[in-house]
Enzyme design. Structure first.
Site, PDB file in Angstrom:
ATOM      1  N   THR A  24       4.304 -24.507 -19.240  1.00  0.00           N
ATOM      2  CA  THR A  24       4.035 -25.206 -20.496  1.00  0.00           C
ATOM      3  C   THR A  24       3.404 -24.223 -21.474  1.00  0.00           C
ATOM      4  OG1 THR A  24       3.809 -27.336 -19.421  1.00  0.00           O
ATOM      5  CG2 THR A  24       2.576 -27.033 -21.472  1.00  0.00           C
ATOM      6  N   HIS A 172      10.184 -32.480 -11.737  1.00  0.00           N
ATOM      7  CA  HIS A 172       8.818 -31.990 -11.471  1.00  0.00           C
ATOM      8  C   HIS A 172       8.075 -33.035 -10.643  1.00  0.00           C
ATOM      9  CE1 HIS A 172       5.189 -29.878 -11.699  1.00  0.00           C
ATOM     10  NE2 HIS A 172       4.951 -29.856 -12.990  1.00  0.00           N
ATOM     11  N   ASN A 175       2.090 -30.973  -8.723  1.00  0.00           N
ATOM     12  CA  ASN A 175       0.963 -30.750  -9.643  1.00  0.00           C
ATOM     13  C   ASN A 175       0.360 -31.998 -10.290  1.00  0.00           C
ATOM     14  OD1 ASN A 175       1.658 -28.180  -8.972  1.00  0.00           O
ATOM     15  ND2 ASN A 175       2.295 -27.518 -11.010  1.00  0.00           N
ATOM     16  N   TYR A 177       1.789 -34.790 -11.630  1.00  0.00           N
ATOM     17  CA  TYR A 177       2.477 -35.535 -12.700  1.00  0.00           C
ATOM     18  C   TYR A 177       3.160 -36.768 -12.099  1.00  0.00           C
ATOM     19  CZ  TYR A 177       0.839 -31.591 -15.190  1.00  0.00           C
ATOM     20  OH  TYR A 177      -0.017 -30.649 -15.700  1.00  0.00           O
ATOM     21  N   ASN A 232      -4.931 -31.610 -11.048  1.00  0.00           N
ATOM     22  CA  ASN A 232      -4.972 -32.967 -11.614  1.00  0.00           C
ATOM     23  C   ASN A 232      -5.619 -33.968 -10.650  1.00  0.00           C
ATOM     24  OD1 ASN A 232      -4.042 -32.856 -14.307  1.00  0.00           O
ATOM     25  ND2 ASN A 232      -1.924 -32.678 -13.611  1.00  0.00           N
TER      26      ASN A 232
END
Ligand SMILES: Cc1cc2nc3c(=O)[nH]c(=O)nc-3n(C[C@H](O)[C@H](O)[C@H](O)COP(=O)(O)O)c2cc1C
Length: 356
Positions: A24, A172, A175, A177, A232
């Protein structure tokens, strides 16, 4: 077979085994990929395969400031330009579809977006916004209708990207998400068919993969996972973790997707683990496996291949060394990246790194 030799990925020939990791970079003003991004990716086309930064499949999937999407005509046209610039340099592009789920704040989203997640469990801490730091939103728990709509958003985005000339898409599921939020018991507290035991927690992702396979074909799909990942605020240890990822890999193997992409964030300081999950995944999954993390030399890249991975991803060094493959070949010293400009808008720390 060395890291600098070609590799056959489905119908594609990659010119080397180095993969630019998804990163990102927050340069997409109004969530639209622009000409600055075309230059950035074109500069890094010495990689055998480029995996794009996380791209939202819908307005609800946005979360960070200025991340690109793949749900409007203007966004798809942007990806068409990026793909064509990458192809002109004989590299390949998979676009990473990232739905932020609960890792989001309203100010970072377009008008009308909803912050949704498997369960209404807020992420602690604060998120960057262009108006200052803000708490993460309290997400709405997804209804069954939200589940179906969101899966369809992934499928539609994938189909449009492939039509625009992108070589493939990566889901994805790492991580912390949305897809990972379904896998992890901390964020998935559902009591219906999409929560509870591990087969239920994997259901959302597997159905999404299956539907995407039907739309664009299995050889154009990769899946990124992060077993034992803590980013996260995900639980990095839980009872059925190895069983869940083993089952997940078995099912992905049956679907014959292009690759499984395994994140190992221990080189970035993530907690260590002692299960044999990585070796198990290598045994179960018969297709291409991409892994990496902390690679700054050709030897380290080769070490990942020697451990049974087929391709190696490299992230941070690609930010500050656009011609990374050439530099690794020549064993040149790498330029360190400037963390202050990882996510800032504009040219600075983005397209202005020198070649040598
Ligand atoms: C600035 C930055 C942005 C990132 N964004 C993403 C992303 O959008 N999607 C993703 O899967 N991983 C993302 N990552 C993780 C990288 O893909 C990679 O796993 C990580 O940087 C470790 O690899 P490295 O040691 O080669 O940098 C990001 C990492 C960095 C440094």
């Amino acid at each position: 077979m060395t890291v600098f030799e070609p590799y056959t990925l489905g119908n594609l020939t990659l010119k080397n085994k180095i993969v630019m990791a998804p990163m990102t970079r927050s340069r997409a003003i109004d969530n639209i990929p622009n000409d600055l991004m075309v230059t950035y990716y074109e500069q890094r086309s010495d990689a055998g395969l480029i995996i794009s930064e996380g791209v939202s499949p819908s307005i609800n999937g946005t979360g960070y400031a200025r991340i690109p999407g793949a749900y409007t005509e203007a966004q798809i046209q942007g990806w068409e330009k990026i793909a064509s610039a990458i192809h002109a340099k004989e590299s390949k592009l998979f676009v990473q579809l990232m739905h932020c789920g609960r890792s989001s704040a309203k100010v970072n989203q377009p008008e009308g977006a909803r912050t949704i997640a498997p369960s209404s469990v807020q992420l602690e801490g604060e998120i960057y916004t262009d108006q200052g730091m803000a708490p993460y939103d309290i997400p709405e728990a997804m209804s069954i209708e939200d589940i179906k709509t969101t899966q369809n958003d992934f499928v539609q985005a994938a189909a449009k990207l492939i039509k625009a000339g992108v070589d493939g898409i990566e889901l994805h599921s790492a991580n912390g998400y949305l897809l990972d939020q379904f896998l992890n018991p901390v964020t998935n507290q559902r009591t219906d068919d999409y929560g509870g035991d591990y087969k239920n927690r994997v259901r959302f992702v597997l159905e999404t993969v299956q539907q995407t396979v039907e739309a664009i074909g299995a050889n154009k799909i990769g899946v990124r996972i992060s077993p034992h990942g803590a980013f996260n605020s995900m639980a990095h240890e839980y009872e059925d973790l190895v069983a869940m990822y083993s089952y997940f890999a078995e099912e992905l193997n049956k679907l014959q997707i292009a690759y499984l992409h395994i994140v190992d964030h221990r080189p970035m300081g993530a907690p260590d683990f002692s299960t044999d999950v990585l070796a198990r995944l290598r045994n179960i999954f018969k297709g291409t496996i991409i892994s990496g993390g902390g690679v700054t030399s050709a030897q380290q890249a080769q070490d990942y291949l020697n451990k049974g991975n087929d391709l190696v991803y490299i992230g941070r060094p690609y930010i500050s060394n656009p011609n990374l493959v050439e530099k690794l070949k020549q064993e040149r010293e790498l330029t360190p990246p400037n963390m202050d400009t990882f996510y800032t808008p504009g040219v600075l720390g983005y397209t202005d790194y020198a070649l040598f």
